[in-house]
Write a protein that holds these residues in place. Structure first.
Motif, PDB file in Angstrom:
ATOM      1  N   GLN A  25       0.650  -1.170   0.215  1.00  0.00           N
ATOM      2  CA  GLN A  25      -0.168   0.062  -0.048  1.00  0.00           C
ATOM      3  C   GLN A  25       0.867   1.374  -0.076  1.00  0.00           C
ATOM      4  OE1 GLN A  25      -3.311   0.235   2.785  1.00  0.00           O
ATOM      5  NE2 GLN A  25      -3.882  -2.063   2.639  1.00  0.00           N
ATOM      6  N   TYR A  68      -2.987   1.173 -12.017  1.00  0.00           N
ATOM      7  CA  TYR A  68      -3.221   1.260 -10.445  1.00  0.00           C
ATOM      8  C   TYR A  68      -4.328   0.213  -9.908  1.00  0.00           C
ATOM      9  CZ  TYR A  68      -5.751   2.998  -6.454  1.00  0.00           C
ATOM     10  OH  TYR A  68      -6.166   3.177  -4.906  1.00  0.00           O
ATOM     11  N   GLU A  72      -3.767  -2.376  -7.063  1.00  0.00           N
ATOM     12  CA  GLU A  72      -4.554  -2.376  -5.751  1.00  0.00           C
ATOM     13  C   GLU A  72      -5.099  -3.756  -5.429  1.00  0.00           C
ATOM     14  OE1 GLU A  72      -8.868  -1.466  -5.561  1.00  0.00           O
ATOM     15  OE2 GLU A  72      -8.145   0.381  -5.009  1.00  0.00           O
ATOM     16  N   PRO A 114     -12.510   1.914  -5.274  1.00  0.00           N
ATOM     17  CA  PRO A 114     -10.967   1.597  -4.726  1.00  0.00           C
ATOM     18  C   PRO A 114     -11.096   1.401  -3.213  1.00  0.00           C
ATOM     19  CG  PRO A 114     -11.496   3.703  -6.089  1.00  0.00           C
ATOM     20  CD  PRO A 114     -12.981   3.255  -5.898  1.00  0.00           C
ATOM     21  N   LEU A 116      -8.318   0.980  -1.286  1.00  0.00           N
ATOM     22  CA  LEU A 116      -7.533   1.973  -0.289  1.00  0.00           C
ATOM     23  C   LEU A 116      -8.424   3.015   0.182  1.00  0.00           C
ATOM     24  CD1 LEU A 116      -4.074   1.397  -2.449  1.00  0.00           C
ATOM     25  CD2 LEU A 116      -5.200  -0.247  -0.331  1.00  0.00           C
TER      26      LEU A 116
END
Length: 344
Positions: A25, A68, A72, A114, A116
């Motif tokens: 992360q 991305y 992720e 998403p 995160l």
């Protein structure tokens, strides 16, 4: 040690590590940042930071955003996997995950936001909640449109379905066609009555044409699912719920205001509800027709509207559930899956 020397990476290496799913992360935060010029609410775009050596290349926002997304997904399903609801902090071990029933989920942002809590904090989606009960791989993607999913990206679900690992397949699609089309399929304020009971009269005939296109995509999807055997998966579909337009809202409110409506009015809310209801009617009829014509497999229509009982069940962006709403909607989906598990 500077941040650049600590995190510096070439674009080629970044692609390789994202594909392997072994970025942390912290590294993801170092290598990616929001592209506010190209992103939209709940359809964020990303760009590379100064810590990435682009090697003379200029990857597009779409390419970087997909990179991305892959990075992720390594956080929740790769070798460093921490399969957990986004903000709950409860880890699931690999052994525990393997013991859970496998469910495949393809779809849009109701199934995938998403994960995160950076660059902004997103609410749970339905899959976040359902991962507490089932093992669900990351296939769905925010911003995905149904026509693209069942044509260009059909192997995203067909390949795993044909692996024989999945008896249950959840699909979420059509929301963009239903709720993002307000400016196209709703008449201007004053074209019909001003009472909320006039909501249906504000929907143009073109909206039924748009829904027919969406249901056509669902028939394509159904044909794909029917082609799978050993086992034949059960297909679960849903028609969203009565989203709440807000003044200046990015998806609905601002578009209704441009047509002369007060986004806070009962009439505006009833128009949105009428659009969602009409989609649910069509989707339920699709499921019934598939079950009648093809008894060798099953389509389960899941009505999520009763799960949303208050404004608190909706996120502030108008069209996505809050954490509470996602939990309620996921419970309804989970109940339907449980009802279709054969008794040993």
């Amino acid at each position: 040690m500077t941040e650049a020397s600590k995190y510096g990476i070439t674009l080629e290496k970044l692609r390789s590590r994202a594909a392997k799913g072994d970025l942390t992360q912290r590294e993801i935060r170092a290598y990616f940042e929001p592209d506010e010029r190209r992103g939209e609410a709940f359809a964020p775009a990303f760009k590379l930071t100064e810590f990435v050596d682009k090697q003379g290349k200029r990857p597009s926002a779409r390419t970087v955003t997909e990179l991305y997304f892959g990075a992720e997904m390594g956080v929740v399903s790769g070798p460093r996997a921490r399969l957990r609801p986004r903000s709950r902090g409860r880890g699931i071990t690999t052994t525990a995950s393997a013991a859970r029933m496998k469910v495949l989920a393809e779809g849009d942002s109701w199934f995938r936001l998403p994960n995160l809590s950076w660059p902004v904090s997103y609410p749970d989606d339905l899959v976040d909640v359902l991962r507490q009960t089932y093992e669900i791989p990351g296939v769905a993607m925010w911003g995905a449109e149904i026509g693209h999913m069942v044509t260009v990206q059909k192997n995203n679900y067909l390949v795993p379905l044909r692996s024989g690992l999945y008896r249950h397949f959840m699909f979420s699609g059509g929301g963009n066609d239903v709720l993002a089309s307000v400016q196209t399929h709703v008449k201007r304020f004053g074209a019909a009555g001003t009472n909320p009971s006039s909501a249906e009269s504000y929907l143009k005939a073109s909206f039924d044409g748009a829904l027919a296109t969406v249901i056509g995509h669902y028939r394509t999807l159904a044909g794909h699912v029917r082609s799978v055997s050993n086992p034949k998966p059960t297909l679960y579909v849903h028609g969203y719920a009565h989203a709440r337009p807000l003044p200046g809202g990015p998806y609905i409110g601002a578009k209704l205001e441009a047509l002369g409506f007060d986004a806070n009015s009962s009439l505006a809310r009833k128009i949105v509800a009428a659009m969602v209801d009409r989609f649910n009617v069509k989707l339920k009829a699709f499921a019934a027709a598939e079950n009648a014509a093809h008894p060798t497999y099953k389509v389960v229509y899941v009505n999520l509207r009763p799960a949303f009982t208050s404004a608190a069940d909706w996120n502030t962006d108008e069209i996505h559930p809050s954490d509470a709403g996602a939990a309620k909607a996921a419970a309804r989906m989970g109940d339907n899956i449980a009802a279709n598990v054969p008794v040993a």
